[in-house]
Design a protein around this motif. Structure first.
Motif, mmCIF file in Angstrom:
data_model
loop_
_atom_site.group_PDB
_atom_site.id
_atom_site.type_symbol
_atom_site.label_atom_id
_atom_site.label_comp_id
_atom_site.label_asym_id
_atom_site.label_seq_id
_atom_site.Cartn_x
_atom_site.Cartn_y
_atom_site.Cartn_z
ATOM 1 N N SER A 17 -74.774 18.002 4.481
ATOM 2 C CA SER A 17 -74.679 19.434 4.795
ATOM 3 C C SER A 17 -75.292 20.331 3.725
ATOM 4 C CB SER A 17 -73.229 19.831 5.034
ATOM 5 O OG SER A 17 -72.440 19.608 3.881
ATOM 6 N N MET A 18 -75.290 19.914 2.472
ATOM 7 C CA MET A 18 -75.848 20.775 1.429
ATOM 8 C C MET A 18 -77.372 20.678 1.307
ATOM 9 S SD MET A 18 -75.107 19.110 -2.314
ATOM 10 C CE MET A 18 -76.210 20.214 -3.140
ATOM 11 N N TYR A 19 -77.980 19.680 1.938
ATOM 12 C CA TYR A 19 -79.426 19.461 1.777
ATOM 13 C C TYR A 19 -80.263 20.703 2.129
ATOM 14 C CZ TYR A 19 -84.037 17.363 2.161
ATOM 15 O OH TYR A 19 -85.378 17.092 2.014
ATOM 16 N N PRO A 20 -80.064 21.335 3.289
ATOM 17 C CA PRO A 20 -80.902 22.502 3.591
ATOM 18 C C PRO A 20 -80.694 23.657 2.609
ATOM 19 C CG PRO A 20 -79.514 21.935 5.497
ATOM 20 C CD PRO A 20 -79.186 20.985 4.390
ATOM 21 N N LEU A 21 -79.440 23.867 2.185
ATOM 22 C CA LEU A 21 -79.194 24.940 1.204
ATOM 23 C C LEU A 21 -79.873 24.644 -0.122
ATOM 24 C CD1 LEU A 21 -75.451 25.945 1.736
ATOM 25 C CD2 LEU A 21 -77.483 27.280 2.247
ATOM 26 N N LEU A 22 -79.838 23.388 -0.543
ATOM 27 C CA LEU A 22 -80.500 23.008 -1.792
ATOM 28 C C LEU A 22 -81.998 23.237 -1.699
ATOM 29 C CD1 LEU A 22 -80.571 21.786 -4.617
ATOM 30 C CD2 LEU A 22 -80.623 19.535 -3.553
ATOM 31 N N MET A 23 -82.590 22.887 -0.572
ATOM 32 C CA MET A 23 -84.031 23.075 -0.408
ATOM 33 C C MET A 23 -84.395 24.565 -0.409
ATOM 34 S SD MET A 23 -85.401 20.109 -0.462
ATOM 35 C CE MET A 23 -84.166 19.714 -1.679
ATOM 36 N N GLN A 24 -83.518 25.408 0.100
ATOM 37 C CA GLN A 24 -83.770 26.849 0.107
ATOM 38 C C GLN A 24 -83.528 27.461 -1.263
ATOM 39 O OE1 GLN A 24 -81.079 27.818 3.308
ATOM 40 N NE2 GLN A 24 -82.753 27.950 4.788
ATOM 41 N N SER A 25 -82.463 27.046 -1.914
ATOM 42 C CA SER A 25 -82.087 27.598 -3.213
ATOM 43 C C SER A 25 -83.007 27.125 -4.332
ATOM 44 C CB SER A 25 -80.643 27.201 -3.530
ATOM 45 O OG SER A 25 -80.379 27.245 -4.902
ATOM 46 N N GLY A 26 -83.290 25.821 -4.338
ATOM 47 C CA GLY A 26 -84.099 25.242 -5.409
ATOM 48 C C GLY A 26 -83.338 25.071 -6.714
ATOM 49 N N ARG A 27 -82.021 25.311 -6.692
ATOM 50 C CA ARG A 27 -81.197 25.188 -7.903
ATOM 51 C C ARG A 27 -79.892 24.497 -7.548
ATOM 52 N NH1 ARG A 27 -79.454 30.095 -9.275
ATOM 53 N NH2 ARG A 27 -79.072 29.581 -11.421
ATOM 54 N N PHE A 28 -79.300 23.817 -8.526
ATOM 55 C CA PHE A 28 -78.031 23.136 -8.305
ATOM 56 C C PHE A 28 -77.318 22.899 -9.624
ATOM 57 C CE2 PHE A 28 -81.278 19.930 -8.804
ATOM 58 C CZ PHE A 28 -80.703 18.900 -9.537
ATOM 59 N N SER A 29 -76.014 22.640 -9.519
ATOM 60 C CA SER A 29 -75.236 22.255 -10.697
ATOM 61 C C SER A 29 -74.735 20.832 -10.488
ATOM 62 C CB SER A 29 -74.045 23.206 -10.912
ATOM 63 O OG SER A 29 -73.131 23.142 -9.837
ATOM 64 N N VAL A 30 -74.678 20.091 -11.572
ATOM 65 C CA VAL A 30 -74.073 18.761 -11.578
ATOM 66 C C VAL A 30 -72.828 18.883 -12.437
ATOM 67 C CG1 VAL A 30 -74.320 16.353 -12.291
ATOM 68 C CG2 VAL A 30 -76.278 17.571 -11.286
ATOM 69 N N ASN A 31 -71.674 18.645 -11.823
ATOM 70 C CA ASN A 31 -70.384 18.796 -12.487
ATOM 71 C C ASN A 31 -69.763 17.414 -12.610
ATOM 72 O OD1 ASN A 31 -70.034 21.953 -12.311
ATOM 73 N ND2 ASN A 31 -70.890 21.248 -10.371
ATOM 74 N N VAL A 32 -69.767 16.858 -13.820
ATOM 75 C CA VAL A 32 -69.294 15.494 -14.071
ATOM 76 C C VAL A 32 -67.767 15.537 -14.172
ATOM 77 C CG1 VAL A 32 -69.480 13.470 -15.554
ATOM 78 C CG2 VAL A 32 -71.448 15.021 -15.311
ATOM 79 N N LEU A 33 -67.096 14.831 -13.253
ATOM 80 C CA LEU A 33 -65.649 14.923 -13.138
ATOM 81 C C LEU A 33 -64.911 14.124 -14.204
ATOM 82 C CD1 LEU A 33 -65.121 14.678 -9.267
ATOM 83 C CD2 LEU A 33 -65.537 16.701 -10.682
ATOM 84 N N THR A 34 -63.709 14.602 -14.515
ATOM 85 C CA THR A 34 -62.783 13.886 -15.393
ATOM 86 C C THR A 34 -61.773 13.139 -14.524
ATOM 87 O OG1 THR A 34 -61.062 15.580 -15.537
ATOM 88 C CG2 THR A 34 -62.947 15.795 -17.054
ATOM 89 N N VAL A 35 -61.013 12.256 -15.133
ATOM 90 C CA VAL A 35 -59.997 11.504 -14.399
ATOM 91 C C VAL A 35 -58.962 12.432 -13.758
ATOM 92 C CG1 VAL A 35 -60.275 9.349 -15.675
ATOM 93 C CG2 VAL A 35 -58.673 11.072 -16.503
ATOM 94 N N ARG A 36 -58.767 13.599 -14.312
ATOM 95 C CA ARG A 36 -57.800 14.561 -13.756
ATOM 96 C C ARG A 36 -58.317 15.258 -12.500
ATOM 97 N NH1 ARG A 36 -56.888 16.427 -19.542
ATOM 98 N NH2 ARG A 36 -55.218 15.074 -20.244
#
Length: 190
Positions: free
Chosen positions: A85-104
């Motif tokens: 579902s996020m693929y079309p928005l990513l292609m339009q935006s051209g920007r993204f964040s990668v949020n590396v999760l913790t065990v919590r």
């Protein structure tokens, strides 16, 4: 050395392990999808949420396919399915964040893997919007990226993200995905 040619002999050690036996039902034409999925379940990966935003709409997904690409310029790769579902928005935006999760943050896996849809996912975990991108302040690391390149392969794109900014937490407690379940990493005793 003089101008004479020299040759070096390289000893190749015998295999430390016997060769892998073919899988049951292997026809010799290559691995089947079930074998591939089982092998990938054996490959542990850090759990991240990749998020984007376009025209005021946020979208995100869980990813274990995030990998460092190079330090100069700082960049990473992430695999994203064309049907996500996020693929079309990513292609339009051209920007993204990668949020590396913790065990919590284990509870976010199900929410961003289909239990909730669209904007409802971002009502959990304490998300902020900074510079028009969803950011998870409690993540152990957040990397803000712009799409620098992409490679279409099968039903996915390998996205190259040029890193624009990085936020690191003081302590690392990564959430790991292995064999179809979340795990905590721990340092091995010296």
């Amino acid at each position: 050395m003089s101008g004479a040619a020299s040759s070096l002999a390289v000893a190749v050690p015998q295999a430390l392990h016997p060769p892998l036996a073919p899988s049951v039902g292997d026809t010799g034409s290559g691995p089947d999808a079930a074998d591939f999925r089982l092998a990938m379940r054996r490959l542990p990966g850090a759990v991240s949420i990749v998020a984007t935003r376009h025209a005021g709409v946020s979208a995100g997904m869980v990813a274990t396919s995030v990998a460092s690409l190079c330090a100069d310029p700082p960049s990473l790769t992430v695999g994203i399915g064309h049907g996500v579902s996020m693929y079309p928005l990513l292609m339009q935006s051209g920007r993204f964040s990668v949020n590396v999760l913790t065990v919590r943050q284990e509870n976010l896996i199900a929410l961003f893997s289909g239990a909730l849809k669209g904007e409802a996912r971002f009502a959990h975990g304490g998300w902020d919007v900074e510079d028009d991108l969803p950011i998870l302040p409690a993540a152990q690391a957040t990397l803000v990226c712009e799409v620098a390149d992409r490679l279409a392969y099968g039903a996915h794109d390998v996205i190259v993200g040029r890193i624009l900014s990085i936020r690191n937490a003081a302590h690392a407690a990564p959430l790991i995905w292995q064999d179809g379940a979340p795990h905590a990493s721990r340092r091995l005793a010296p």
